[in-house]
Design a protein around this motif. Structure first.
Motif, PDB file in Angstrom:
ATOM      1  N   UNK A  81       0.855  -1.188   0.000  1.00  0.00           N
ATOM      2  CA  UNK A  81       0.000   0.000   0.000  1.00  0.00           C
ATOM      3  C   UNK A  81       0.892   1.239   0.000  1.00  0.00           C
ATOM      4  N   UNK A  82       0.571   2.206  -0.878  1.00  0.00           N
ATOM      5  CA  UNK A  82       1.372   3.421  -0.973  1.00  0.00           C
ATOM      6  C   UNK A  82       1.215   4.261   0.276  1.00  0.00           C
ATOM      7  N   UNK A  83       2.305   4.849   0.721  1.00  0.00           N
ATOM      8  CA  UNK A  83       2.268   5.703   1.902  1.00  0.00           C
ATOM      9  C   UNK A  83       1.768   7.080   1.504  1.00  0.00           C
ATOM     10  N   UNK A  84       0.955   7.679   2.336  1.00  0.00           N
ATOM     11  CA  UNK A  84       0.385   8.980   2.030  1.00  0.00           C
ATOM     12  C   UNK A  84       1.483  10.010   1.814  1.00  0.00           C
ATOM     13  N   UNK A  85       1.204  10.934   0.913  1.00  0.00           N
ATOM     14  CA  UNK A  85       2.210  11.938   0.580  1.00  0.00           C
ATOM     15  C   UNK A  85       2.592  12.774   1.796  1.00  0.00           C
ATOM     16  N   UNK A  86       1.625  13.114   2.628  1.00  0.00           N
ATOM     17  CA  UNK A  86       1.919  13.939   3.803  1.00  0.00           C
ATOM     18  C   UNK A  86       2.929  13.236   4.707  1.00  0.00           C
TER      19      UNK A  86
ATOM     20  N   UNK B 233       5.089  10.976   3.748  1.00  0.00           N
ATOM     21  CA  UNK B 233       6.366  10.927   3.033  1.00  0.00           C
ATOM     22  C   UNK B 233       7.127  12.250   3.179  1.00  0.00           C
ATOM     23  N   UNK B 234       6.394  13.358   3.047  1.00  0.00           N
ATOM     24  CA  UNK B 234       7.022  14.670   3.201  1.00  0.00           C
ATOM     25  C   UNK B 234       7.536  14.868   4.624  1.00  0.00           C
ATOM     26  N   UNK B 235       6.747  14.424   5.585  1.00  0.00           N
ATOM     27  CA  UNK B 235       7.171  14.545   6.990  1.00  0.00           C
ATOM     28  C   UNK B 235       8.446  13.753   7.236  1.00  0.00           C
ATOM     29  N   UNK B 236       8.504  12.528   6.713  1.00  0.00           N
ATOM     30  CA  UNK B 236       9.698  11.707   6.906  1.00  0.00           C
ATOM     31  C   UNK B 236      10.920  12.329   6.245  1.00  0.00           C
ATOM     32  N   UNK B 237      10.733  12.885   5.052  1.00  0.00           N
ATOM     33  CA  UNK B 237      11.852  13.531   4.367  1.00  0.00           C
ATOM     34  C   UNK B 237      12.324  14.755   5.152  1.00  0.00           C
ATOM     35  N   UNK B 238      11.380  15.543   5.647  1.00  0.00           N
ATOM     36  CA  UNK B 238      11.740  16.735   6.422  1.00  0.00           C
ATOM     37  C   UNK B 238      12.502  16.346   7.694  1.00  0.00           C
ATOM     38  N   UNK B 239      12.051  15.281   8.368  1.00  0.00           N
ATOM     39  CA  UNK B 239      12.728  14.840   9.587  1.00  0.00           C
ATOM     40  C   UNK B 239      14.144  14.359   9.292  1.00  0.00           C
TER      41      UNK B 239
ATOM     42  N   UNK C 297      13.785   6.159   3.701  1.00  0.00           N
ATOM     43  CA  UNK C 297      12.363   6.503   3.742  1.00  0.00           C
ATOM     44  C   UNK C 297      11.571   5.403   3.042  1.00  0.00           C
ATOM     45  N   UNK C 298      10.606   4.859   3.757  1.00  0.00           N
ATOM     46  CA  UNK C 298       9.879   3.687   3.273  1.00  0.00           C
ATOM     47  C   UNK C 298       9.207   3.923   1.928  1.00  0.00           C
ATOM     48  N   UNK C 299       8.643   5.108   1.731  1.00  0.00           N
ATOM     49  CA  UNK C 299       7.950   5.379   0.473  1.00  0.00           C
ATOM     50  C   UNK C 299       8.905   5.320  -0.706  1.00  0.00           C
ATOM     51  N   UNK C 300      10.149   5.733  -0.505  1.00  0.00           N
ATOM     52  CA  UNK C 300      11.132   5.667  -1.580  1.00  0.00           C
ATOM     53  C   UNK C 300      11.598   4.235  -1.807  1.00  0.00           C
ATOM     54  N   UNK C 301      11.660   3.473  -0.719  1.00  0.00           N
ATOM     55  CA  UNK C 301      12.014   2.049  -0.867  1.00  0.00           C
ATOM     56  C   UNK C 301      10.965   1.338  -1.708  1.00  0.00           C
ATOM     57  N   UNK C 302       9.693   1.692  -1.471  1.00  0.00           N
ATOM     58  CA  UNK C 302       8.602   1.102  -2.267  1.00  0.00           C
ATOM     59  C   UNK C 302       8.749   1.457  -3.742  1.00  0.00           C
ATOM     60  N   UNK C 303       9.216   2.683  -4.014  1.00  0.00           N
ATOM     61  CA  UNK C 303       9.290   3.144  -5.400  1.00  0.00           C
ATOM     62  C   UNK C 303      10.370   2.441  -6.200  1.00  0.00           C
ATOM     63  N   UNK C 304      11.354   1.839  -5.527  1.00  0.00           N
ATOM     64  CA  UNK C 304      12.476   1.221  -6.249  1.00  0.00           C
ATOM     65  C   UNK C 304      12.492  -0.292  -6.071  1.00  0.00           C
TER      66      UNK C 304
END
Length: 325
Positions: free
Chosen positions: A1-6, A8-14, A32-39
């Motif tokens: 399941x894709x992680x919500x954009x909000x 993802x942005x929070x994780x990147x900012x942290x 960041x998990x969302x980026x791991x999913x993307x690759x």
């Protein structure tokens, strides 16, 4: 399941705020998990890398738009890294009293009908997050009158952005005396609302002089042009004074006109003398300066110029041009 954009942005900012050294794209992708999913391999290596790069660039732009200061640093090996220093992303304590908060809320309300509404609302949200007192509501009405600045011209937003970014533009402009529009190459300086109309002040490259353009007379799209400005932008662009002088505000002469009863209230407000003529007409003496003919044409059949003769001739010429166009 894709992680919500909000999220993802929070994780990147942290990640960017929590690091003491610049992090490379590869390190951020693996953290960041969302980026791991993307690759993931099942998506194909090349396609996955492209997906990550697009996602990362969008996320980085979104965080900057939200106000996060992200630095790009290149190390000795030529690898690019990113970080957000805490001292660059912290504000001093915000202390606003009720009147200052009300002024900010009023300014935001002014732009409700324009494309700046989102930016104004976002700015107030940032102030709230930075410590705006909870008991102060900047949106609370503080008077019987509520200002609005209507923006109906399609040229407003691209010109606003061009003024901000200092980008030359080209557009088709129809003068009041012309039947057809003609191209104008302009270095935009500032936008000004005056008497309910929006005007652009800037440097007209074709004429080699400062010019003022009424946005309602711009036809077609405003197109950006590359390159830097050729003329230094004044520290204070007095657009309002320039437009006012074109409409006779700084005139040292007078004109005599006939005005239909019950019409032309802006003209009546500027009149130095007025008397009733009867039969539905009044006679007014008004300041006469450069551009008064263009203003009088806007009142159509409600105005008749009596003197001076050159002003009457200019108004007639403009009306004929409009009739032909």
């Amino acid at each position: 399941m894709a992680i919500a954009k909000a999220e993802r942005l929070m994780n990147l900012a942290l990640c960017l705020l929590g690091t003491r050294r610049p992090l490379s794209k590869r390190e951020l992708r693996d953290s960041i998990e969302a980026y791991v999913e993307a690759v993931r391999p099942e998506n194909g290596a090349a396609g996955s890398d492209d997906s990550f790069n697009r996602m990362f660039e969008r996320d980085k732009d979104d965080l900057r738009e939200l106000g996060l200061v992200i630095e790009t640093v290149e190390n000795l090996d030529g690898e690019v890294g990113y970080l957000a220093r805490r001292d660059s992303n912290s504000l001093p304590p915000i202390t606003l009293d009720a009147e200052e908060a009300a002024a900010l809320g009023l300014a935001a309300k002014v732009w409700q009908q324009a494309r700046l509404a989102g930016a104004a609302s976002g700015a107030l949200q940032k102030l709230r997050a930075a410590g705006l007192p909870e008991d102060v509501d900047p949106y609370e009405p503080h008077g019987a009158l509520e200002p609005r600045i209507p923006v109906h011209e399609a040229a407003f937003e691209p010109l606003m952005l061009a003024c901000r970014d200092r980008r030359p533009v080209v557009f088709e402009y129809r003068k009041a005396t012309a039947a057809r529009p003609e191209p104008r190459h302009v270095e935009p300086w500032a936008l000004e609302c005056w008497r309910g109309h929006w005007y652009l002040a800037g440097w007209d490259r074709d004429r080699g002089a400062e010019r003022v353009f009424r946005l309602s007379r711009i036809t077609g799209k405003v197109r950006s042009r590359g390159g830097a400005f050729t003329v230094e932008v004044p520290d204070v662009v007095t657009v309002r004074e320039t437009v006012a002088s074109w409409a006779g505000e700084t005139a040292d002469r007078s004109a005599l006109i006939r005005l239909r009863t019950g019409a032309g209230y802006p003209l009546r407000a500027k009149a130095s003398a007025a008397r009733e003529l009867g039969d539905g007409w009044d006679e007014l003496e008004i300041p006469y300066g450069h551009g008064l003919d263009a203003w009088l044409v806007e009142f159509g059949p409600d105005v008749v110029v009596l003197e001076p003769a050159e002003l009457r001739a200019d108004v007639v010429d403009r009306l004929r041009a409009v009739a032909k166009g």
